[in-house]
Design an enzyme around this catalytic site. Structure first.
Site, PDB file in Angstrom:
ATOM      1  N   MET A  17       0.970  -1.172  -0.102  1.00 35.31           N
ATOM      2  CA  MET A  17       0.062   0.080   0.157  1.00 35.31           C
ATOM      3  C   MET A  17       0.825   1.341  -0.113  1.00 35.31           C
ATOM      4  SD  MET A  17      -3.015  -0.722  -0.194  1.00 35.31           S
ATOM      5  CE  MET A  17      -4.121   0.739   0.475  1.00 35.31           C
ATOM      6  N   GLY A  18       1.714   1.425   1.003  1.00 38.54           N
ATOM      7  CA  GLY A  18       2.791   2.519   1.067  1.00 38.54           C
ATOM      8  C   GLY A  18       3.597   2.513  -0.336  1.00 38.54           C
ATOM      9  N   ALA A  80      -1.519  -1.156  12.073  1.00 34.79           N
ATOM     10  CA  ALA A  80      -2.313  -0.439  12.987  1.00 34.79           C
ATOM     11  C   ALA A  80      -1.998  -0.842  14.491  1.00 34.79           C
ATOM     12  CB  ALA A  80      -3.804  -0.728  12.655  1.00 34.79           C
ATOM     13  N   SER A 132      -9.262   3.239   1.122  1.00 29.00           N
ATOM     14  CA  SER A 132      -9.764   1.988   0.626  1.00 29.00           C
ATOM     15  C   SER A 132      -9.569   1.732  -1.051  1.00 29.00           C
ATOM     16  CB  SER A 132     -11.399   2.069   0.787  1.00 29.00           C
ATOM     17  OG  SER A 132     -11.827   0.805  -0.002  1.00 29.00           O
ATOM     18  N   GLY A 133      -9.504   0.656  -1.395  1.00 26.33           N
ATOM     19  CA  GLY A 133      -9.271   0.237  -2.948  1.00 26.33           C
ATOM     20  C   GLY A 133      -8.287  -0.640  -3.088  1.00 26.33           C
ATOM     21  N   LYS A 186     -14.363   5.238   7.362  1.00 26.85           N
ATOM     22  CA  LYS A 186     -13.667   4.077   6.623  1.00 26.85           C
ATOM     23  C   LYS A 186     -14.164   2.532   7.425  1.00 26.85           C
ATOM     24  CE  LYS A 186     -10.815   1.253   4.258  1.00 26.85           C
ATOM     25  NZ  LYS A 186     -10.298   0.423   5.025  1.00 26.85           N
ATOM     26  N   HIS A 189     -17.722   2.030   6.462  1.00 26.65           N
ATOM     27  CA  HIS A 189     -17.504   1.376   4.845  1.00 26.65           C
ATOM     28  C   HIS A 189     -17.105   0.046   4.977  1.00 26.65           C
ATOM     29  CE1 HIS A 189     -14.719   0.224   1.738  1.00 26.65           C
ATOM     30  NE2 HIS A 189     -15.360   0.907   0.903  1.00 26.65           N
ATOM     31  N   ASN A 190     -16.388  -0.295   5.537  1.00 26.65           N
ATOM     32  CA  ASN A 190     -16.057  -1.783   5.541  1.00 26.65           C
ATOM     33  C   ASN A 190     -17.413  -2.598   6.094  1.00 26.65           C
ATOM     34  OD1 ASN A 190     -13.330  -0.952   5.061  1.00 26.65           O
ATOM     35  ND2 ASN A 190     -12.255  -2.270   6.103  1.00 26.65           N
ATOM     36  N   GLU A 193     -19.493  -3.241   3.531  1.00 27.86           N
ATOM     37  CA  GLU A 193     -18.907  -3.952   2.353  1.00 27.86           C
ATOM     38  C   GLU A 193     -19.252  -5.525   2.968  1.00 27.86           C
ATOM     39  OE1 GLU A 193     -14.522  -3.095   1.761  1.00 27.86           O
ATOM     40  OE2 GLU A 193     -14.247  -5.289   1.783  1.00 27.86           O
ATOM     41  N   ARG A 290     -20.652 -14.884   8.740  1.00 28.54           N
ATOM     42  CA  ARG A 290     -19.220 -15.287   8.683  1.00 28.54           C
ATOM     43  C   ARG A 290     -18.845 -16.170  10.072  1.00 28.54           C
ATOM     44  NH1 ARG A 290     -15.133 -10.780   5.903  1.00 28.54           N
ATOM     45  NH2 ARG A 290     -16.709  -9.982   4.600  1.00 28.54           N
ATOM     46  N   ARG A 449     -41.406  -5.661  31.831  1.00 28.23           N
ATOM     47  CA  ARG A 449     -40.138  -5.099  32.673  1.00 28.23           C
ATOM     48  C   ARG A 449     -40.758  -4.446  33.956  1.00 28.23           C
ATOM     49  NH1 ARG A 449     -37.900  -0.966  30.508  1.00 28.23           N
ATOM     50  NH2 ARG A 449     -35.865  -1.103  31.452  1.00 28.23           N
TER      51      ARG A 449
END
Ligand SMILES: *[C@@H]1O[C@H](CO)[C@@H](O)[C@H](O)[C@H]1NC(C)=O
Ligand SMILES: *[C@@H]1O[C@H](CO)[C@@H](O)[C@H](O)[C@H]1NC(C)=O
Ligand SMILES: *[C@@H]1O[C@H](CO)[C@@H](O)[C@H](O)[C@H]1NC(C)=O
Ligand SMILES: CC(=O)N[C@H]1CO[C@H](CO)[C@@H](O)[C@@H]1O
Length: 485
Positions: A17-18, A80, A132-133, A186, A189-190, A193, A290, A449
């Site tokens: 990525m960098g 991270a 992202s991408g 972000k 966003h994930n 996704e 998942r 309750r």
């Protein structure tokens, strides 16, 4: 300023990525100074991938900072967590007031909130930037979601907007908001996704197991959907995956073990939704789906002993079902994005962020995994009413849901009758029906309750007044604060 200060921006971390972001910045005329803790990596990069470019390198953090024009801009693309804090510590002695540290990793937003505050207290600026991408995006146009110290934005804007993906001629990068807003957006966003992928997988299973279609036939259906309102990157790659044959001529996807992995951003989104009390049900189901997939051995044993609908085969019209399934996907997708934006609104309240929802939709419209034509409609909804309570109230989406609901209900009921799990599609429908129901059965819940815990309730015609009823005619005086349920 030293004559050595030649670079517009420094970048730490030469993993894929960098490297790709550096090359992208270089393509757009910015001079980048590259650094990696393993300095041999810097030399290797300069002699290979960066050969013939304007990119320069540094062999120490100090040298990196010396080579940067002021205010210095240093972007971290490292793992991270503690690595980010460790690099910030190393940079501090070499930075001055007004210099900017950007974290482009997949950091959890509370860390970005903390780092913004800590660095601002030292007179520095911090930007937590969602990227992202994937590799391809980083190289040729990612979606960038920067948030944190707003004073940093004018200095970053020319670089970030130049290298970002473009949608409708506009950069998929704009200022998101204060402190951790960039990484929060972000994260959502994930999460979205996760939801998009889960819905598509459910459609795939309904076509494969419900209708008994071949992968090639399913590929054609996704191809057709990709030409209509479902047009998106994920629908497109699903079509390609359906059509991808292994060397023996059989679809490769058929051979892949059905246990899904996850790195945690979907889970973070679900946790944040629980923390904030926002019903982001579809992403939650996608995360749980998942988890359920991952207990494959247990499922295999269960498949041998647990009963399902006996002899149930889909007997309806295939063509009609495919049309309905497209509607179900579209409606569930509207719900998922509506839930995602509900969460953003609540987070904005909770953390005092000023989020630009239309801008966020535009940032997601290109460059990233959830890119789609649909995000243009979301952007339009927020442009015509920035304060809209929910996307479902937008006339365009209101109508879209009305048009899709018959097909959606049909598909949800068929999945239940056939015993084919469709947690995302069905939870979206339950949410929709709950959202549009004036009288939910929570009146009974409140009574329960109060009955066992004296938690009190309000009357429909007297909101704000809390009442306790002696339901049993037994017992002493109970306090409503003794226990919770
Ligand atoms: C994959 O194999 C199927 C037959 O199993 C065939 O119909 C299809 O054309 C093949 N796809 C490609 C892209 O070669
Ligand atoms: C509930 O009613 C019973 C019977 O009338 C009475 O003995 C009891 O004290 C009441 N409890 C409360 C909390 O008012
Ligand atoms: C129950 O509460 C009522 C009203 O607060 C009070 O008058 C009564 O004395 C209480 N009874 C007991 C047994 O504590
Ligand atoms: C902190 C840092 O710069 N580390 C990277 C150096 O480059 C390698 C790739 O060769 C990465 O894996 C490291 O993360």
């Amino acid at each position: 300023m030293s004559s050595e200060a030649v670079a517009d921006i420094g970048l730490i971390g030469l993993a894929v990525m960098g490297q790709n972001l550096i090359l992208n910045m270089n393509d757009h005329g910015f001079k980048v100074c590259a650094f990696n803790r393993t300095v041999a990596k810097v030399d290797h990069f300069l002699a290979n991938e960066a050969k013939g470019t304007e990119i320069v390198g540094a062999h120490s953090v100090e040298e990196l900072c010396r080579k940067l024009k002021r205010p210095r801009k240093v972007m971290l693309l490292v793992k991270a967590g503690s690595a980010v804090d460790a690099f910030i510590e190393q940079l501090l002695p070499h930075l001055e007031k007004g210099d900017i540290i950007i974290d482009g990793g997949n950091s959890h937003f509370p860390d970005s909130i903390r780092r913004t505050k800590e660095l601002e207290a030292k007179g520095l600026l911090f930007v937590g930037c969602g990227v992202s991408g994937g590799e391809e995006g980083a190289r040729y146009g990612p979606s960038l979601m920067p948030g944190g110290s707003e004073a940093a934005w004018p200095h970053l804007k020319p670089i970030f907007q130049a290298i970002a993906a473009k949608a409708d001629g506009q950069p998929c990068c704009d200022w998101v908001g204060e402190t951790g807003a960039g990484h929060y957006v972000k994260m959502v966003h994930n999460g979205i996704e996760y939801g998009d992928m889960q819905m598509i997988c459910e459609a795939y299973q309904l076509l494969r197991d419900g209708l008994g279609l071949s992968h090639a036939q399913i590929g054609d259906i996704f191809d057709a959907w990709n030409k209509e309102e479902l047009n998106s990157f994920l629908i497109e790659i699903t079509r390609d995956i359906m059509r991808f044959n292994d060397t023996d001529g059989k679809p490769l996807v058929e051979k892949i073990r059905d246990t899904a992995g996850q790195k945690g951003t979907g889970k973070w989104t679900a946790i944040s939704s629980l923390d904030m009390g926002v019903p982001v049900t579809l992403i939650g189901e996608a995360v749980y789906a998942r988890c359920l997939s991952s207990i494959k051995d247990e499922r295999t044993r269960a498949s041998k002993v647990l009963a399902g609908p006996v002899g149930k085969k889909f007997e309806g019209n295939h063509k009609q079902f495919v049309t309905y399934l497209g509607q179900a996907l579209y409606a569930a997708k509207i719900i998922s994005y509506a839930q995602g934006f509900m969460l953003l609104r609540e987070a904005a309240k909770e953390f005092n962020w000023h989020l630009n929802y239309g801008g966020i939709a535009l940032m997601w419209k290109g460059g990233c995994i959830i890119r789609s034509a649909f995000l243009g409609d979301i952007k339009n909804a927020y442009v015509s009413n920035p304060n809209i309570e929910s996307l479902m109230f937008d006339p365009f989406f209101q109508k879209a849901l009305a048009n899709a609901q018959d097909g959606w209900r049909y598909v949800a009921s068929q999945s239940v009758l056939l015993g084919i799990p469709a947690p995302a599609i069905t939870t979206a429908l339950s949410f929709y029906d709950g959202y549009r129901t004036e009288h939910l059965p929570a009146n009974l819940l409140q009574a329960q309750r109060d009955y066992f815990g004296a938690h009190t309730y309000e009357l429909l015609d007297q909101p704000g007044k809390y009442i306790h009823t002696n339901w049993t005619g037994r017992g002493g005086n109970v306090s409503s604060s003794t226990y919770d349920a």
